[in-house]
Design an enzyme around this catalytic site. Sequence first.
Site, PDB file in Angstrom:
ATOM      1  N   GLU A 192      -7.545  12.008   4.909  1.00 23.35           N
ATOM      2  CA  GLU A 192      -6.867  10.528   4.953  1.00 23.35           C
ATOM      3  C   GLU A 192      -7.718   9.772   5.961  1.00 23.35           C
ATOM      4  O   GLU A 192      -7.614  10.204   7.198  1.00 23.35           O
ATOM      5  CB  GLU A 192      -5.488  10.406   4.834  1.00 23.35           C
ATOM      6  CG  GLU A 192      -4.964   9.121   4.964  1.00 23.35           C
ATOM      7  CD  GLU A 192      -3.536   8.847   4.049  1.00 23.35           C
ATOM      8  OE1 GLU A 192      -3.263   9.794   3.451  1.00 23.35           O
ATOM      9  OE2 GLU A 192      -2.873   7.965   4.249  1.00 23.35           O
ATOM     10  N   ARG A 193      -8.065   8.705   5.722  1.00 18.77           N
ATOM     11  CA  ARG A 193      -8.891   7.680   6.625  1.00 18.77           C
ATOM     12  C   ARG A 193      -9.897   8.567   7.422  1.00 18.77           C
ATOM     13  O   ARG A 193     -10.210   8.543   8.495  1.00 18.77           O
ATOM     14  CB  ARG A 193      -7.816   7.131   7.692  1.00 18.77           C
ATOM     15  CG  ARG A 193      -6.799   6.445   7.002  1.00 18.77           C
ATOM     16  CD  ARG A 193      -7.120   5.513   5.852  1.00 18.77           C
ATOM     17  NE  ARG A 193      -5.771   4.701   5.245  1.00 18.77           N
ATOM     18  CZ  ARG A 193      -6.195   3.897   4.340  1.00 18.77           C
ATOM     19  NH1 ARG A 193      -7.221   3.772   3.792  1.00 18.77           N
ATOM     20  NH2 ARG A 193      -5.095   3.387   3.799  1.00 18.77           N
ATOM     21  N   LYS A 238       6.642  12.514   9.140  1.00 15.03           N
ATOM     22  CA  LYS A 238       6.741  10.933   8.671  1.00 15.03           C
ATOM     23  C   LYS A 238       7.795  10.926   7.490  1.00 15.03           C
ATOM     24  O   LYS A 238       7.539  11.324   6.417  1.00 15.03           O
ATOM     25  CB  LYS A 238       5.334  10.617   8.089  1.00 15.03           C
ATOM     26  CG  LYS A 238       5.157   9.226   7.216  1.00 15.03           C
ATOM     27  CD  LYS A 238       3.882   9.000   6.944  1.00 15.03           C
ATOM     28  CE  LYS A 238       3.528   7.405   6.110  1.00 15.03           C
ATOM     29  NZ  LYS A 238       2.052   7.408   5.840  1.00 15.03           N
ATOM     30  N   GLU A 270       6.535   4.482   3.910  1.00 13.30           N
ATOM     31  CA  GLU A 270       5.137   4.249   2.849  1.00 13.30           C
ATOM     32  C   GLU A 270       5.441   5.358   1.781  1.00 13.30           C
ATOM     33  O   GLU A 270       4.703   6.117   1.437  1.00 13.30           O
ATOM     34  CB  GLU A 270       3.805   4.715   3.584  1.00 13.30           C
ATOM     35  CG  GLU A 270       3.527   3.457   4.569  1.00 13.30           C
ATOM     36  CD  GLU A 270       2.171   3.211   5.081  1.00 13.30           C
ATOM     37  OE1 GLU A 270       1.586   4.635   5.322  1.00 13.30           O
ATOM     38  OE2 GLU A 270       1.480   2.310   5.510  1.00 13.30           O
ATOM     39  N   ASP A 321      -0.584  -1.880  12.970  1.00 11.48           N
ATOM     40  CA  ASP A 321      -1.205  -0.630  12.549  1.00 11.48           C
ATOM     41  C   ASP A 321      -2.782  -0.519  13.028  1.00 11.48           C
ATOM     42  O   ASP A 321      -3.612  -0.766  12.123  1.00 11.48           O
ATOM     43  CB  ASP A 321      -1.253  -0.680  11.032  1.00 11.48           C
ATOM     44  CG  ASP A 321      -1.663   0.846  10.338  1.00 11.48           C
ATOM     45  OD1 ASP A 321      -1.728   1.687  11.106  1.00 11.48           O
ATOM     46  OD2 ASP A 321      -1.919   0.808   9.053  1.00 11.48           O
ATOM     47  N   GLU A 379       0.938   6.890  19.845  1.00  9.28           N
ATOM     48  CA  GLU A 379       0.206   7.241  18.813  1.00  9.28           C
ATOM     49  C   GLU A 379      -1.107   6.416  18.953  1.00  9.28           C
ATOM     50  O   GLU A 379      -0.870   4.942  18.890  1.00  9.28           O
ATOM     51  CB  GLU A 379       0.854   7.256  17.762  1.00  9.28           C
ATOM     52  CG  GLU A 379      -0.135   7.920  16.363  1.00  9.28           C
ATOM     53  CD  GLU A 379       0.662   7.966  15.220  1.00  9.28           C
ATOM     54  OE1 GLU A 379       1.582   8.148  15.155  1.00  9.28           O
ATOM     55  OE2 GLU A 379      -0.194   7.785  14.095  1.00  9.28           O
ATOM     56  N   GLU A 390      -9.982   3.620  11.436  1.00  7.14           N
ATOM     57  CA  GLU A 390      -9.921   2.968   9.997  1.00  7.14           C
ATOM     58  C   GLU A 390      -9.940   1.208  10.136  1.00  7.14           C
ATOM     59  O   GLU A 390     -10.612   0.829   9.148  1.00  7.14           O
ATOM     60  CB  GLU A 390      -8.160   3.035   9.906  1.00  7.14           C
ATOM     61  CG  GLU A 390      -7.679   2.508   8.710  1.00  7.14           C
ATOM     62  CD  GLU A 390      -6.428   2.964   8.344  1.00  7.14           C
ATOM     63  OE1 GLU A 390      -5.684   3.782   9.018  1.00  7.14           O
ATOM     64  OE2 GLU A 390      -5.766   2.396   7.197  1.00  7.14           O
ATOM     65  N   GLU A 429     -14.616  -6.989  17.620  1.00  7.78           N
ATOM     66  CA  GLU A 429     -13.612  -8.053  17.659  1.00  7.78           C
ATOM     67  C   GLU A 429     -14.033  -9.260  17.316  1.00  7.78           C
ATOM     68  O   GLU A 429     -13.343 -10.169  16.454  1.00  7.78           O
ATOM     69  CB  GLU A 429     -12.862  -7.927  18.701  1.00  7.78           C
ATOM     70  CG  GLU A 429     -11.679  -8.833  18.853  1.00  7.78           C
ATOM     71  CD  GLU A 429     -10.637  -8.883  20.082  1.00  7.78           C
ATOM     72  OE1 GLU A 429     -11.158  -8.539  21.093  1.00  7.78           O
ATOM     73  OE2 GLU A 429      -9.542  -9.410  19.757  1.00  7.78           O
ATOM     74  N   TRP A 464       2.488  -5.681   1.572  1.00  6.12           N
ATOM     75  CA  TRP A 464       2.404  -4.768   2.837  1.00  6.12           C
ATOM     76  C   TRP A 464       2.814  -5.504   4.018  1.00  6.12           C
ATOM     77  O   TRP A 464       2.878  -4.832   5.063  1.00  6.12           O
ATOM     78  CB  TRP A 464       0.978  -4.284   3.051  1.00  6.12           C
ATOM     79  CG  TRP A 464       0.695  -3.371   1.936  1.00  6.12           C
ATOM     80  CD1 TRP A 464       0.005  -3.687   0.702  1.00  6.12           C
ATOM     81  CD2 TRP A 464       0.887  -2.219   1.904  1.00  6.12           C
ATOM     82  NE1 TRP A 464      -0.102  -2.582   0.083  1.00  6.12           N
ATOM     83  CE2 TRP A 464       0.497  -1.301   0.365  1.00  6.12           C
ATOM     84  CE3 TRP A 464       1.584  -0.890   2.535  1.00  6.12           C
ATOM     85  CZ2 TRP A 464       0.573   0.000   0.026  1.00  6.12           C
ATOM     86  CZ3 TRP A 464       1.600   0.330   2.041  1.00  6.12           C
ATOM     87  CH2 TRP A 464       1.346   0.726   0.880  1.00  6.12           C
TER      88      TRP A 464
HETATM   89  C1  GCU Z   1      -2.094   3.629   7.841  1.00  5.58           C
HETATM   90  C2  GCU Z   1      -2.965   4.132   7.059  1.00  5.58           C
HETATM   91  C3  GCU Z   1      -2.299   5.130   6.106  1.00  5.58           C
HETATM   92  C4  GCU Z   1      -1.609   6.084   6.902  1.00  5.58           C
HETATM   93  C5  GCU Z   1      -0.419   5.337   7.652  1.00  5.58           C
HETATM   94  C6  GCU Z   1       0.276   6.410   8.762  1.00  5.58           C
HETATM   95  O1  GCU Z   1      -0.964   2.750   7.257  1.00  5.58           O
HETATM   96  O2  GCU Z   1      -3.463   3.382   6.363  1.00  5.58           O
HETATM   97  O3  GCU Z   1      -3.274   5.756   5.632  1.00  5.58           O
HETATM   98  O4  GCU Z   1      -0.812   7.193   6.045  1.00  5.58           O
HETATM   99  O5  GCU Z   1      -1.111   4.365   8.446  1.00  5.58           O
HETATM  100  O6  GCU Z   1       0.074   6.165   9.973  1.00  5.58           O
HETATM  101  O7  GCU Z   1       1.287   6.826   8.280  1.00  5.58           O
END
Ligand code: GCU
Length: 683
Positions: free
Chosen positions: A164-165, A286, A290, A369, A391, A397, A515, A545
């Site tokens: 992911e990412r 987590k 999301e 984010d 974190e 990303e 930036e 979002w």
């Molecule tokens: C961001 C990211 C997601 C990830 C999320 C997270 O939104 O785009 O892919 O899962 O962060 O930190 O949980």
Amino acid sequence: HPGDGYLAWQQYRRNTAGVNVDQYAVYKHIVVDAQEGAVIRSAVDELAQGMEGITGTKVSISGDNESAPGIIIGIFGTGTGIDELFSAGVSSAVKAEGYAIQTDSLTGNIAIGAVTSAGILYGVFHLLRIMGTGGSVRQLSIVENPVNQLRMINQWDNMDGSVERGYAGKSIFYEDNRITGNLQRIQDYARLLASSGINAIAINNVNVHRVESRLLTEFLPDVAKLAAIFRAYAIKLFLSVNYASTMEIGGLPSADPLDSDVREWWRAAASEIYAAIPDFGGFLVKADSENRPGPFTYGRDHADGANMLAEALKPHGGIVIWRCFVYNCKQDWRDRTTDRARAAYDHFQPLDGRFMDNVILQVKNGPIDFQVREPVSPLLGAMPQTNQVIEFQIAQEYTGQQRHVCYLVPQWKEILNFDTHLQGEGTSVKRIVDGSVHGNAYSGFAAVSNIGNDTNWTGHLLAQANLFGYGRLAWNPQMSAEKIALEWIMLTFGTNELLVQTILDILMNSWEIYESYTAPLGVGFMVNPDHHYGPNVDGYEYSMWGTYHFADCYGIGVDRTTATGTGYTSQYARTNMERYESLESCPDELLLFFHHVPYTHVLHSGKTVIQHIYDTHFAGAERASQLAAAWELVKDQVGEQAYRQVADRLAEQAEHAKEWRDRINTYFLRKSGIADQWGRTIY
Ligand code: GCU
């Protein structure tokens, strides 16, 4: 793999540009009393390998110092005589993972002493760093202790092999829903991490789906193999867990944290894990974020959920790292009262005092984010009775996805130096996350890794500096971004002066450049939905979002003031709240994060907002194209393969920066109707 980037900052090559290599070549002997324990063995192997590369001669290893000068390694207080090789008081200044290094002026012997084998390993890496950067070893007198206790990496790897990412290929951990058989690569990764100071890793994505849920159970024997590899480099292994594991794999009808069957299932699961991995670190979670399951389903809160897991891990010494990235991801864009930036604080701050002492909350550095520019999360430090780690995202990303160069250490430094004023002046974020402000049992750093199975680990070769830099900064947040960059450049490419200066300039300017041609003045996003690469000003404007800029024909920005906006500013201590609340004192770079202003609003810089947008975007794209020209200067010093890898990406960045420039400038010219003062081409 010479030249392809695989060895990263562990090249251990003979480094002759301006360096007297002879001073290292006299050391042909490593003295170590007992080589028991995997970590000591890793340290000795590393030292031998490193010395051989750097000096070009073989070194021997034994228990006696046969031929001074030697490099003498030992654990303090074990009767090996190591303590006596140091000046008075040194051994007692060394803490758990720390070390001391000292050169004896008479014999030339170099001693490395520590109280744990992990300390020895870090001491060895320090000595190799000195030699790899051409430093003198004649008068070493070093005592180092890590400032942060937890220095963690989070892999966002899925068992199907995707990351992911991930911007550097596939996972090095998994393929075809199994754990990899290529354990050599895992070991090489462990070496890289340990050499930068990392001591913990969560090996799977925080979004845990069905197959990854079984890492706790049927894949446990393979997880134990990975744990053994990391253990030899003093790195503790953690798993991201599915909050609803009891239902997903446990056959229970519920995941209610107060249900006794659910609690019992987790206790049993923890026992099984510790039977297989006695030094298992714990769980990363987590939940209710999301679309991931969590305690909200049962009318419980985050403390109930985290404590249930903490209770299961507690008898084994494990910890729960519970993420605070919780917000409403199904917001209606028409609803101007909900502010995603407020969410983490609103959810968690009221729970201060309710978490068990083996729970740590993991808080993203900013409230949204990992944008190129955000204020610091007001949740950091706002829960005095709760353990917290910050974190970061090493994976780029939102900062060019390792196709653009963006050295992130300067950004992290700015965040760490931010004064929260929570306990008066000087309550910096770095003092909160090192645990000293609130006296936390656990504290430190976590970050999302940027590696994959690309040969050079990070896709963009220069992105290796972020992985290295993260570890170095977690060890000691006082280090300057420049010093860290210099270490990385010299270890990776050598000590030639032109080369070092050129790459240093590229890295040190890269964040500002990125930036300047992307989202302006802290407003964030403006990227394509889903994959988040490339410009799309309204990409998220009418989505669910919660990441909006509210640009219309009059102005732009989000009113997060307490007086007239969402009230987000009230989450900060008074000094910061007042600074952000007022248009007069709000810093330019965050203006649009906190305020909605007309395009004609005049910044502290003296420019209007609209002219600032035009100017920075023209300048940014121009500076991006100069990076490629700068890199060409070092063509002969970095070798053909490395040169090509970076040159291709810099060329892409230069092109893509123009796309950013033109999309953003065109959008704002059309919205505002205000022409560029300098009459440049806007489409
Ligand atoms: C961001 C990211 C997601 C990830 C999320 C997270 O939104 O785009 O892919 O899962 O962060 O930190 O949980």
